[in-house]
Design a protein around this motif. Sequence first.
Motif, PDB file in Angstrom:
ATOM      1  N   LYS A 138       0.830  -1.195   0.000  1.00 21.86           N
ATOM      2  CA  LYS A 138       0.000   0.000   0.000  1.00 21.86           C
ATOM      3  C   LYS A 138       0.876   1.262   0.000  1.00 21.86           C
ATOM      4  N   ALA A 139       1.923   1.216   0.815  1.00 22.60           N
ATOM      5  CA  ALA A 139       2.824   2.358   0.913  1.00 22.60           C
ATOM      6  C   ALA A 139       3.493   2.624  -0.417  1.00 22.60           C
ATOM      7  N   SER A 140       3.875   1.536  -1.120  1.00 23.84           N
ATOM      8  CA  SER A 140       4.540   1.678  -2.401  1.00 23.84           C
ATOM      9  C   SER A 140       3.594   2.289  -3.445  1.00 23.84           C
ATOM     10  N   LYS A 198       4.026   5.792  -5.395  1.00 23.27           N
ATOM     11  CA  LYS A 198       3.962   5.908  -6.864  1.00 23.27           C
ATOM     12  C   LYS A 198       2.983   7.005  -7.264  1.00 23.27           C
ATOM     13  N   GLN A 199       1.820   7.024  -6.596  1.00 24.21           N
ATOM     14  CA  GLN A 199       0.791   8.017  -6.905  1.00 24.21           C
ATOM     15  C   GLN A 199       1.305   9.437  -6.634  1.00 24.21           C
TER      16      GLN A 199
END
Lengths: 298, 75
Positions: free
Chosen positions: A4-6, A10-11
């Motif tokens: 989720k953190a990744s 990215k977003q």
Amino acid sequence: MPIKASTQQKQKTVNLKHALLSVLAKMLITILRILPAKVRKSSIKQLGRFILHCAKKTRSRAINNIQRALPDLCFNEMKQIAFDAYANCAFGVAESLWLDQLDPEIYCDEATLEILQSGEGACIATMHLGCYEAVPLAINKFSGQSVTLTNVPDFLEQGLQFYAKAKITAINKNDNNAFAQLLKHTTSNAYISLHCDLYANQTPVNFFKQTTKAPSGVVMLAKLSKKPLLLAYSVYQADGSISVFFETIVSSNNSEIQLNQDKSVEDLMDIIYQRFEQIIQQYPSQWYWSYNRWRIRS
Amino acid sequence: MLVKQTIINFIQEKTHSNDIDLEMSLFASIKSFDFMMLMLDLEQKFNIALPLEEAFELSTHNICQFITWVEKHAN
């Protein structure tokens, strides 16, 4: 959790990239708009030539495409067309940013003029030649209902505003219901112009003696709505003015069901593509050659 | 039956699925470009003219209602 953190990271990167591009685009547009017309034109064309000079893959694709379509030319002539066309196309695209300042001259025969002035709507096949958005702009001289599909990048926030300023209804190509929106506009007698000279995995066509596929949405719209089918294109004249030419492919005057009974989508696309070939041969330095037009999909 | 089968076959082909829920909205099942193809297919196959304005209202409802509407025009 790490996944989720990744995704969030990215977003964030994408958002930052879009924000940066948006600021750069705004600055560039502001600078271009305040430049005198002549300087603006030569600067954009020079930039186009420079980009093609740096983009080896794009340049060789353009030259290969020219060779495929105009095999009688020598290499230097092909190279010259590739650079001229890229410079002209860069300028043609950039002019979409100040559409409200353009005033194209219109040319058509009487029957076509009657369709354009009737206020009953039509579907118009157009191409990436000259100033790309001059056709929907020219339609505004006859009707207040000019509709087109567009593919404005996400970062160009004010993208659709350029169309709105020129009183063109632009529908985002990437909307799921883009064609439903276009169909709805046909029922209110709009004039819908769609570019259909690039590749789409839809209808087989013969283009410069080679089989490929093309987007046939405009023909389908005409057939379903029983509206006339026109072809239109714009070219830059030597003095820098824009001429827009309209031609009738099928007029719905003869019979309401003529479009459905006489010619298939494939037949009509063939007629359009034969005309596209002639027009490109007439104005080779104004068509967008760098596109991967004849791709083969497995 | 022929109309129903034609529509279902078309949706199956476009969605690559044999499991079609007839209660689903037509536009939720296929793209609007494919909707145009379907309308043209139906007009040609059954030699009918389908009024576009009505088609819109129905396409936002469900596939079952769309089938009934086309069948009404085909008979």
